[in-house]
Scaffold this motif. Structure first.
Motif, short mmCIF file in Angstrom:
data_model
loop_
_atom_site.label_atom_id
_atom_site.label_comp_id
_atom_site.label_asym_id
_atom_site.label_seq_id
_atom_site.Cartn_x
_atom_site.Cartn_y
_atom_site.Cartn_z
N ILE A 70 0.88 -1.16 0.00
CA ILE A 70 0.00 0.00 0.00
C ILE A 70 0.92 1.22 0.00
CG2 ILE A 70 -1.74 1.28 1.30
CD1 ILE A 70 -2.56 -1.53 2.47
N PRO A 71 0.83 2.06 -1.03
CA PRO A 71 1.73 3.22 -1.11
C PRO A 71 1.42 4.26 -0.03
CG PRO A 71 0.11 3.31 -2.87
CD PRO A 71 -0.09 2.00 -2.15
N TRP A 72 2.30 5.23 0.13
CA TRP A 72 2.10 6.29 1.12
C TRP A 72 0.74 6.94 0.90
CZ3 TRP A 72 4.91 6.33 5.26
CH2 TRP A 72 6.22 5.85 5.22
N THR A 73 -0.05 6.97 1.98
CA THR A 73 -1.43 7.42 1.95
C THR A 73 -1.66 8.46 3.04
OG1 THR A 73 -2.06 5.18 1.27
CG2 THR A 73 -3.81 6.58 2.11
N PRO A 74 -2.32 9.59 2.74
CA PRO A 74 -2.64 10.57 3.78
C PRO A 74 -3.59 9.96 4.82
CG PRO A 74 -2.95 11.51 1.60
CD PRO A 74 -2.73 10.04 1.41
N LEU A 75 -3.35 10.29 6.09
CA LEU A 75 -4.14 9.73 7.19
C LEU A 75 -4.62 10.83 8.12
CD1 LEU A 75 -1.73 6.80 8.11
CD2 LEU A 75 -3.84 6.61 6.80
N GLY A 76 -5.65 10.52 8.90
CA GLY A 76 -6.15 11.43 9.93
C GLY A 76 -5.47 11.15 11.26
N LYS A 77 -6.17 11.42 12.35
CA LYS A 77 -5.57 11.28 13.69
C LYS A 77 -5.49 9.84 14.17
CE LYS A 77 -6.87 15.89 15.18
NZ LYS A 77 -5.64 16.56 15.46
N ASP A 78 -6.41 8.98 13.75
CA ASP A 78 -6.39 7.57 14.16
C ASP A 78 -5.61 6.77 13.12
OD1 ASP A 78 -7.96 8.05 16.43
OD2 ASP A 78 -9.80 7.89 15.26
N PHE A 79 -4.36 7.15 12.92
CA PHE A 79 -3.58 6.64 11.79
C PHE A 79 -3.41 5.13 11.79
CE2 PHE A 79 -0.73 8.77 14.83
CZ PHE A 79 0.01 7.70 15.30
N LEU A 80 -3.18 4.50 12.93
CA LEU A 80 -2.98 3.05 12.93
C LEU A 80 -4.27 2.32 12.58
CD1 LEU A 80 -1.17 0.62 13.25
CD2 LEU A 80 -1.63 0.69 15.71
N GLU A 81 -5.37 2.75 13.17
CA GLU A 81 -6.67 2.13 12.86
C GLU A 81 -7.01 2.29 11.38
OE1 GLU A 81 -8.63 0.18 14.77
OE2 GLU A 81 -7.01 0.31 16.22
N GLU A 82 -6.74 3.48 10.85
CA GLU A 82 -7.00 3.72 9.42
C GLU A 82 -6.17 2.78 8.55
OE1 GLU A 82 -7.13 7.81 7.93
OE2 GLU A 82 -7.22 8.44 10.03
#
Length: 82
Positions: free
Chosen positions: A59-71
């Motif tokens: 999975i390439p680099w992907t923008p994430l929110g605050k719950d980054f691990l769960e996302e």
């Protein structure tokens, strides 16, 4: 000189995620190992990347929110289905 969009890897996780397939009357379970990397820039913007060794999936680099691990774990689970 520091660049504006420079991200530094902050965390590394080894996640084991179960894939469950429903058959006619049997549940088949397969456990996948994922290497998950979380990076952040100086503005606290997060990006995640994941690799499933032995499965040939990245999975390439992907923008994430605050719950980054769960996302990231959710994204990994969706990749296991497709």
């Amino acid at each position: 000189m520091k660049r504006k969009n420079e991200y530094k890897v902050q965390n590394y996780y080894l996640a084991e995620i179960d894939q469950v397939e429903k058959g006619k009357s049997v549940l088949k379970m397969d456990r996948w190992s994922w290497d998950i990397y979380i990076a952040a820039n100086e503005n606290k913007e997060y990006r995640g990347k994941a690799v499933a060794p032995g499965k040939g999936i990245e999975i390439p680099w992907t923008p994430l929110g605050k719950d980054f691990l769960e996302e990231m774990m959710g994204i990994c689970q969706r990749k296991m289905i497709s």
